[in-house]
Design a protein around this motif. Sequence first.
Motif, short mmCIF file in Angstrom:
data_model
loop_
_atom_site.label_atom_id
_atom_site.label_comp_id
_atom_site.label_asym_id
_atom_site.label_seq_id
_atom_site.Cartn_x
_atom_site.Cartn_y
_atom_site.Cartn_z
N TYR A 85 0.83 -1.20 0.00
CA TYR A 85 0.00 0.00 0.00
C TYR A 85 0.87 1.26 0.00
O TYR A 85 0.63 2.19 -0.79
CB TYR A 85 -0.92 0.00 1.22
CG TYR A 85 -1.70 1.28 1.36
CD1 TYR A 85 -2.82 1.52 0.59
CD2 TYR A 85 -1.28 2.28 2.25
CE1 TYR A 85 -3.53 2.73 0.69
CE2 TYR A 85 -1.97 3.48 2.37
CZ TYR A 85 -3.10 3.70 1.57
OH TYR A 85 -3.77 4.88 1.68
N GLN A 86 1.88 1.28 0.85
CA GLN A 86 2.70 2.49 0.96
C GLN A 86 3.51 2.76 -0.30
O GLN A 86 3.60 3.90 -0.77
CB GLN A 86 3.63 2.36 2.18
CG GLN A 86 2.88 2.34 3.50
CD GLN A 86 3.77 2.07 4.69
OE1 GLN A 86 4.99 1.97 4.56
NE2 GLN A 86 3.17 1.93 5.87
N PHE A 87 4.11 1.71 -0.87
CA PHE A 87 4.98 1.89 -2.03
C PHE A 87 4.18 2.15 -3.32
O PHE A 87 4.48 3.08 -4.07
CB PHE A 87 5.86 0.66 -2.23
CG PHE A 87 6.87 0.44 -1.13
CD1 PHE A 87 7.22 1.46 -0.26
CD2 PHE A 87 7.48 -0.79 -0.96
CE1 PHE A 87 8.15 1.26 0.76
CE2 PHE A 87 8.40 -1.01 0.05
CZ PHE A 87 8.73 0.02 0.90
N ASN A 88 3.19 1.32 -3.59
CA ASN A 88 2.44 1.43 -4.84
C ASN A 88 1.33 2.47 -4.79
O ASN A 88 1.15 3.23 -5.75
CB ASN A 88 1.83 0.08 -5.22
CG ASN A 88 2.85 -0.88 -5.82
OD1 ASN A 88 4.03 -0.56 -5.91
ND2 ASN A 88 2.40 -2.05 -6.22
N ASN A 89 0.60 2.50 -3.69
CA ASN A 89 -0.64 3.27 -3.67
C ASN A 89 -0.52 4.63 -3.00
O ASN A 89 -1.47 5.41 -2.99
CB ASN A 89 -1.74 2.45 -2.98
CG ASN A 89 -1.92 1.09 -3.64
OD1 ASN A 89 -1.65 0.93 -4.82
ND2 ASN A 89 -2.37 0.12 -2.86
N VAL A 90 0.63 4.90 -2.42
CA VAL A 90 0.92 6.25 -1.93
C VAL A 90 2.07 6.83 -2.75
O VAL A 90 1.88 7.76 -3.53
CB VAL A 90 1.26 6.25 -0.42
CG1 VAL A 90 1.62 7.68 0.04
CG2 VAL A 90 0.08 5.74 0.40
N ASN A 91 3.26 6.26 -2.61
CA ASN A 91 4.40 6.81 -3.35
C ASN A 91 4.23 6.65 -4.85
O ASN A 91 4.47 7.58 -5.62
CB ASN A 91 5.69 6.12 -2.89
CG ASN A 91 6.93 6.90 -3.25
OD1 ASN A 91 6.91 8.13 -3.32
ND2 ASN A 91 8.04 6.21 -3.46
N GLY A 92 3.81 5.47 -5.30
CA GLY A 92 3.66 5.23 -6.74
C GLY A 92 2.48 5.96 -7.35
O GLY A 92 2.54 6.40 -8.50
N ALA A 93 1.39 6.10 -6.60
CA ALA A 93 0.17 6.68 -7.16
C ALA A 93 0.17 8.20 -7.14
O ALA A 93 -0.47 8.84 -7.98
CB ALA A 93 -1.05 6.16 -6.39
N LEU A 94 0.87 8.81 -6.20
CA LEU A 94 0.75 10.25 -6.01
C LEU A 94 1.92 11.06 -6.59
O LEU A 94 1.76 12.26 -6.83
CB LEU A 94 0.64 10.57 -4.51
CG LEU A 94 -0.64 10.10 -3.80
CD1 LEU A 94 -0.59 10.48 -2.33
CD2 LEU A 94 -1.88 10.69 -4.46
N PHE A 95 3.08 10.42 -6.80
CA PHE A 95 4.28 11.19 -7.17
C PHE A 95 4.85 10.73 -8.50
O PHE A 95 4.71 9.56 -8.89
CB PHE A 95 5.34 11.04 -6.07
CG PHE A 95 4.85 11.44 -4.70
CD1 PHE A 95 4.86 12.77 -4.31
CD2 PHE A 95 4.38 10.49 -3.80
CE1 PHE A 95 4.41 13.14 -3.05
CE2 PHE A 95 3.92 10.85 -2.54
CZ PHE A 95 3.94 12.18 -2.16
N ASN A 96 5.55 11.66 -9.18
CA ASN A 96 6.21 11.27 -10.42
C ASN A 96 7.51 10.52 -10.13
O ASN A 96 7.91 10.37 -8.98
CB ASN A 96 6.44 12.48 -11.34
CG ASN A 96 7.40 13.51 -10.75
OD1 ASN A 96 8.13 13.24 -9.80
ND2 ASN A 96 7.40 14.71 -11.33
N LEU A 97 8.17 10.06 -11.19
CA LEU A 97 9.27 9.12 -11.06
C LEU A 97 10.42 9.66 -10.21
O LEU A 97 10.87 9.00 -9.27
CB LEU A 97 9.79 8.73 -12.45
CG LEU A 97 10.72 7.52 -12.51
CD1 LEU A 97 9.99 6.25 -12.08
CD2 LEU A 97 11.28 7.35 -13.92
#
Length: 463
Positions: free
Chosen positions: A259-271
Amino acid sequence: MGFEGDEESSSPQILTKSPFRYNSPLVQVSLIGLVCFCCPGMFNALSGMGGGGQLDSTVADNASTALYTTFAIFGIIGGGVYNILGPRLTLFAGCSTYVLYAGSFLYYNHYKDQTFAIIAGAILGVGAGFLWAGEGAIMTSYPPPGRKGTYISIFWSIFNMGGVVGGLIPFVLNYHRTTASSVNDGTYIGFMCFMSIGAVTSLAILPPSRVVRDDGSRCTNIKYSSVSVEFVEILKLFLNWKMLLIVPAAWSSNFFYTYQFNNVNGALFNLRTRGFNNVFYWGAQMLGSIGIGYIMDFSFKSRKTRGLFGVSLVALLGTGIWAGGLANQLRYSRNKVLDKLDFKESGSEFVGPFFLYFCFGLLDAMFQSMVYWVIGALADDSETLSRYSGFYKGVQSAGAAVAWQVDNHHVSFMRQLVVNWSLTTLSYPLLLVLVFLAVNDDVHDEKKFIDETRKEVNSSIIT
């Protein structure tokens, strides 16, 4: 088969109070921290980017599912392998598999075939089971009984510095690639170089029979173990009430990464911002581990009281941080996608989600360091603690395997958050019960332990 170097354990040893001796717990725990800096630390940085550095998280989800499925099995039996092969062979075999995993994403960058990544993930699960069982035994059994929290925080700080450095690699190498679909080849090659160094460094770890504490005590001198003995002892773990009370904490402690890696960091921020965020996520882990380590060792005279206070404090902070996660999650979903945030261009909109992600890192370190302290307080010999640590990592990995597939099947972000919050909340009262029933106050125990191990050292010197 005994631990390598056991034949030397009966020879006279010159004792010194210097904590920087090669055979001191401080140096050995620092070395295992360096090994984990290079291997799991870089792996964490790779995973923390969301999707393994790819825009589409499918390949990372499937590879991670394969990884944690085998990890669940070999994490549990890893303690037995450690007791048979000893630390050097066990750790080297484990570390070698990390390089292959990073290489599989380099391959995917060119050929877009996820088969290699899934196979490499399954192999890494075997190696990670060996590595973490050995790491757990070393981190919980080498230090003096009353300073396990301090040594756990030292290890956790060195280990998570790997995540900080690993976060800088994609941040620097992809700084100008704000719209790229994946990180560049140099990112994966950089990870592979560090992982190779970690594998070689693992050969410097001493067996417990050769580790001498400053007071002259030392770890249990295990003469040998066997497959049949370890098989029976591992099966007993599933009927051990102490381990059963740890199951919810173990299951949840890697479940929330997806959840933290994919759905917060991955979903909200660019590369490039994902790499920037990871520097602070793993940096927060260093702060969290130091803070909880101090509390678990120095906050009260009674070890049991320290344990009860530490678990309660983590429960309080965890509730607050997950509540913040809920407030953040109400703003977006799988069907309501927000514009990607950039650390330079998004202004005040970036601050809130970034701070939440930072707090997630802080909580992770405090939660896991606290659990490791509890495990370390249940026994003092590396043979028992290797099995306990292996059981913890095995259950932890089973939870992670499920979590990655939950995300791969596009379960809503909100449901994932609620499950994560519920699992961690369930674990706190069970840990409090475990500390209350199984953790003894350490004044008498430490004196008895030191006296017994000192007699062992004197006996071997006379012999």
